[in-house]
Design an enzyme around this catalytic site. Sequence first.
Site, short mmCIF file in Angstrom:
data_model
loop_
_atom_site.label_atom_id
_atom_site.label_comp_id
_atom_site.label_asym_id
_atom_site.label_seq_id
_atom_site.Cartn_x
_atom_site.Cartn_y
_atom_site.Cartn_z
N ASP A 40 34.15 73.47 21.64
CA ASP A 40 34.71 72.12 21.68
C ASP A 40 34.06 71.27 20.58
OD1 ASP A 40 32.23 71.75 22.83
OD2 ASP A 40 32.95 70.56 24.53
N GLU A 111 29.97 74.48 30.00
CA GLU A 111 28.69 73.76 29.98
C GLU A 111 28.29 73.60 31.44
OE1 GLU A 111 28.37 70.35 27.47
OE2 GLU A 111 29.26 71.38 25.76
N GLU A 178 20.86 76.11 24.44
CA GLU A 178 20.91 75.22 23.28
C GLU A 178 19.73 74.26 23.27
OE1 GLU A 178 24.70 73.43 22.49
OE2 GLU A 178 23.90 72.10 20.94
#
Length: 268
Positions: A40, A111, A178
């Site tokens: 995204d 996510e 991340e």
Amino acid sequence: MPTVRDVRTSEEPITMLTAYDAPTAAIVDDAGVDVILVGDSVGNTTLGHETTLPVTVDDMARHVGAVSSATDEALVVADMPFLSFGVDERESLENAGRMLKQEGAEAVKLECGPHTVELTETMVQLGIPVMAHLGLTPQHVNQYGGFPRQGTDEESANRILELATAHDEAGAFSLVLEHVPSNLAARVTEAIDIPTIGIGAGPHCDGQVLVFHDAVGLSEWSPSFSRAFGDVRSEMESAVADYASAVEDGSFPAEAHSYEEADLEDIY
Ligand code: KIV
């Protein structure tokens, strides 16, 4: 062609790059990269948004379709955009299912947080492979107030470790980590059975992912944990400037780029 099973059991470092369109996907695929993530991050890299929040399911579907059509070998993973999952179960499944049924993706990325553990289990049971994503999850930008490193104290590091374990147990086939400290990434990698794929998470993950534009040197700005392996932006700038001057000074189009029709000779 790598499958989710191959990724799950890979003994080699897993390579993953984002792509958002057909020509880029073909380049990434031809280079032998294992996984193409239609992130995204298309919102920032391609659609001109400041964050990923405005990206819609229709946006993702269009880009996933383009990437899938140009990919022969790599595993194509569709990122599920902000609020397209986790609000209503049926809608989450339909949105994710669309990426596989209509657009040719082979897995989705979520996510994650506590709200995605059960959803991961349901998706996997229904045949939608899930790549989990923990650490810095950019869809939480408004909660973070930016894009800060995550898992920097014991409590938040433990939360990431617990959620990683929960998503492993729920059936995710891999986990993106991340912008977390490399010692936390090492601990998570050791603790769970599925491979970790790091971005800004140090060298101890089972694989690495970068945003395509950052990796090739196309981004105007890129995070400090990224590395540009080329200077595509300068190449593009110089090609565009050369084109404009060639049109302006009349050197383009030359004879080689033009065609005269013999049948029109007596007329014009
Ligand atoms: O959207 C994206 O590109 C991502 C990667 C940075 C992991 O989520």
